[in-house]
Design an enzyme around this catalytic site. Structure first.
Site, mmCIF file in Angstrom:
data_model
loop_
_atom_site.group_PDB
_atom_site.id
_atom_site.type_symbol
_atom_site.label_atom_id
_atom_site.label_comp_id
_atom_site.label_asym_id
_atom_site.label_seq_id
_atom_site.Cartn_x
_atom_site.Cartn_y
_atom_site.Cartn_z
ATOM 1 N N GLY A 37 4.946 -40.089 67.612
ATOM 2 C CA GLY A 37 5.954 -39.441 67.053
ATOM 3 C C GLY A 37 5.753 -37.920 67.786
ATOM 4 N N ASN A 39 5.794 -33.696 68.389
ATOM 5 C CA ASN A 39 4.825 -32.758 67.949
ATOM 6 C C ASN A 39 5.684 -32.294 66.693
ATOM 7 O OD1 ASN A 39 2.900 -32.790 69.693
ATOM 8 N ND2 ASN A 39 3.776 -31.257 70.957
ATOM 9 N N GLY A 40 5.017 -31.914 65.529
ATOM 10 C CA GLY A 40 5.445 -31.471 64.399
ATOM 11 C C GLY A 40 6.168 -32.812 63.520
ATOM 12 N N SER A 41 6.066 -33.910 63.830
ATOM 13 C CA SER A 41 6.806 -34.939 63.254
ATOM 14 C C SER A 41 6.081 -35.312 61.940
ATOM 15 C CB SER A 41 6.827 -36.303 64.228
ATOM 16 O OG SER A 41 5.666 -36.689 64.450
ATOM 17 N N GLY A 42 4.650 -34.949 61.733
ATOM 18 C CA GLY A 42 3.966 -35.269 60.438
ATOM 19 C C GLY A 42 2.832 -36.362 60.792
ATOM 20 N N LYS A 43 2.533 -36.502 62.002
ATOM 21 C CA LYS A 43 1.155 -37.566 62.366
ATOM 22 C C LYS A 43 -0.159 -36.660 61.515
ATOM 23 C CE LYS A 43 1.513 -37.617 66.789
ATOM 24 N NZ LYS A 43 2.418 -36.799 67.226
ATOM 25 N N SER A 44 -0.410 -35.566 61.992
ATOM 26 C CA SER A 44 -1.520 -34.844 61.584
ATOM 27 C C SER A 44 -1.452 -34.986 59.898
ATOM 28 C CB SER A 44 -1.995 -33.412 61.855
ATOM 29 O OG SER A 44 -1.853 -33.405 63.401
ATOM 30 N N GLU A 161 -5.556 -38.869 68.943
ATOM 31 C CA GLU A 161 -5.455 -38.625 70.325
ATOM 32 C C GLU A 161 -6.686 -39.106 70.964
ATOM 33 O OE1 GLU A 161 -2.700 -38.328 71.879
ATOM 34 O OE2 GLU A 161 -1.177 -37.518 70.461
#
Lengths: 310, 263
Positions: A37, A39-44, A161
């Site tokens: 996704g 950046n900022g899509s909610g992965k972390s 990553e």
């Protein structure tokens, strides 16, 4: 069908009052799941939720059958995590950092040291393990981080990553190691921006877009479900065939010696195709969607989600 | 395979032991730790001299060796606490590893107590154990000191050591949680160790209430070993200030850990 090892049921998570994950549901069964996704899509945030560090506002989160965040300690004891934004436990040598990671997961000192050496051996870290981690190269840091995630012999691996900052040979080597771990039976969730990495390692994909699930399924389904061009091959399917097809209003994207690629968005395009086949007395040997690369498929899917959203 | 969440005790002691191991690699900490043995050697020598005077000339020195030891040793352990406490969290924050702890079965309070213990334990031991040795020696070689009196001295020394270590650990590790640079943590800790008490004394004279951990420890020690009842209030106030520094440190570190142990 394999049992789901990550289960998300209508999960919503807010951070600083802002919704980051919105009503997502997915049951992940694959040996290696690619979490992709923008950046900022909610992965972390999803990784934090799966470790019980972040609390879901609503919905049910289960990892290995343990409900989160209530059973966070059980999950963390069974999970090895390689975090992108975090470094290596500072102040000591590589082997010291890896052993410390093991001890935090419940190992005794001597057992942790033994396993740390074993993990570093498996990752081909030589005498550098005795050097201070502050002088490590990016490649060595990534190996050390992977060793920290492996030291307690975890059931699942969460890799954020893992190949970032590595040179091409280092990347290939690390991906090979991750693939070996997958083949040994460890479940892997790999968050990555590099689709080629996901392509090599993952068999299942979870694509997040603006906090929602844009796609969840197998990698094969994703690469074959783009709505992209159709590939037709056979006798008589040539440049003349393509020209005729174009005259019927069909977009031809590629002409090969014995085949064409065209876009079939509706029935009229298909009718045109079969009309040309009949007119040219062509023999169709293969007909089907042109498989996209994972990167194309993900980009297509994300663009589709954005357009849908706007 | 481990696959069982470790106990809180295991996690806390793992964090504390690693901090101590890392600190022991620093030459300054080694020197300070060795230097902290010096006061007990000096006091023991004087104690032997006192026993000799007592035996041969029936003369006693008008001093309390345990009190004197604690008074001197407190100054030494302050430096040791600075060396141990100030890098501990600043280093982790500088390397962005707080989230790494959260990926393990570690809770913010485990992290906080582990870091505080890495300062508390050596400081308390360096104050308490030599004081206990001196107290026992006193009972062994001085005729007028009984083992019961010696036991009371040890109990008082344990109280002083525990409270002083709590205050120093809270202050030094707390300062470390404020910044990502160890040197700024050291500067902040030195300021907090000197300026508030200096200001209080400047404004209200030598009888000013203690604000920092060193002066608080001095008043508590004086109350328990030397001046007695007339210094009770200020001695107890010193005890309260030491505990307050410990609590403040705990709250600061815990808040920091809670905030940064997320992705």
């Amino acid at each position: 069908m394999a049992e789901a090892w990550i289960e998300l049921e209508n999960v919503s998570v807010r951070r600083s009052g802002r919704p980051v994950l919105v009503d997502i549901s997915a049951a992940m069964r694959g040996k290696a799941v690619g979490l992709v996704g923008a950046n900022g899509s909610g992965k972390s945030t999803l990784i934090g939720t799966l470790l019980g560090v972040l609390r879901a506002e609503s919905g049910v989160v289960r990892v290995l059958g343990y409900r989160l965040p209530e059973m966070a300690m059980e999950v963390r004891a069974r999970a090895g995590v390689m975090a992108e934004q975090a470094g290596i436990f500072p102040g000591g040598s590589g082997v010291d950092a890896v052993a410390f990671a093991g001890m935090l997961s419940g190992l005794g000192r001597s057992d942790a040291l033994r396993r740390a050496h074993r993990a570093l051996d498996a990752l081909a870290v030589g005498e550098e393990r005795y050097r201070s981690t502050s002088g490590f190269s990016t490649g060595m840091k990534q190996r050390c981080k992977l060793a920290m995630s492996l030291v307690q012999d975890p059931e699942i691996l969460i890799l954020d990553e893992p190949t970032i900052g590595l040179d091409p040979p280092g990347r290939v080597q690390l991906l090979g190691l991750i693939r070996d771990l997958r083949d040994q039976g460890r479940r892997i969730l790999m968050s990555t921006h590099i689709m080629a990495d996901a392509e090599v390692v993952c068999d299942e994909m979870l694509l997040l877009s603006e906090g929602t699930v844009a796609y969840h399924g197998t990698k094969q389904q994703l690469t074959g479900s783009t709505g992209g061009p159709i590939s037709a091959e056979g006798y008589g399917i040539d440049a003349t065939f393509a020209a005729l097809l174009t005259s019927y209003g069909v977009v031809v994207t590629k002409v090969r010696p014995n085949g064409v690629m065209f876009v079939a968005n509706d029935d009229s395009h298909w009718r045109a195709f079969w009309r040309v086949v009949a007119e040219r007395h062509a023999e169709v040997r293969s007909l089907g969607p042109e498989l996209a690369s994972l990167e194309d498929a993900v980009v297509h899917m994300m663009e589709g989600t954005e357009h849908h959203g706007t | 395979m481990v696959h069982k969440a470790p106990t809180s005790r295991h996690v806390v002691s793992t964090i504390a032991r690693r901090e101590l191991r890392l600190a022991w690699q620093l030459r300054l900490v080694k020197i300070l730790a060795l230097f902290s043995i010096l006061p007990v050697l000096v006091i023991t020598t004087v104690l032997v001299g006192q026993a000799w005077l007592d035996k041969n000339f029936s003369r006693t020195l008008d001093w309390d060796p345990v009190y004197r030891f604690l008074e001197v040793q407190t100054r030494v352990v302050v430096l040791l606490a600075l060396g141990l406490g100030t890098p501990s969290i600043a280093r982790d924050r500088h390397e962005d590893v707080l989230f790494l702890y959260a990926t393990r079965p570690v809770l913010p309070w485990h992290y906080t107590i582990g870091k505080l213990t890495s300062v508390w334990a050596p400081v308390a031991l360096l104050l308490c154990v030599p004081a206990a040795v001196v107290a026992l020696l006193q009972a062994g070689i001085l005729v007028h000191v009984t083992f019961a009196q010696s036991g009371l001295m040890i109990a008082k020394a344990v109280l002083v050591a525990g409270a002083t270590a709590t205050g120093l650990a809270g202050m030094t590790v707390g300062c470390s949680a404020v910044t990502k640079q160890t040197r700024w943590a050291v500067v902040l800790a030195i300021i907090l160790l000197t300026v508030p008490d200096g200001l209080a004394q400047g404004m209200f004279g030598t009888d000013a209430v203690p604000v920092g951990p060193v002066r608080s420890s001095t008043f508590l020690t004086a109350f328990l070993f030397n001046d007695g009842k007339d210094r009770a209030m200020i001695g107890l106030l010193g005890f309260g200030v030491l505990l307050a520094w410990g609590l403040l440190g705990y709250m600061g570190i815990h808040a920091r850990a809670k905030k940064e142990m997320i992705p």
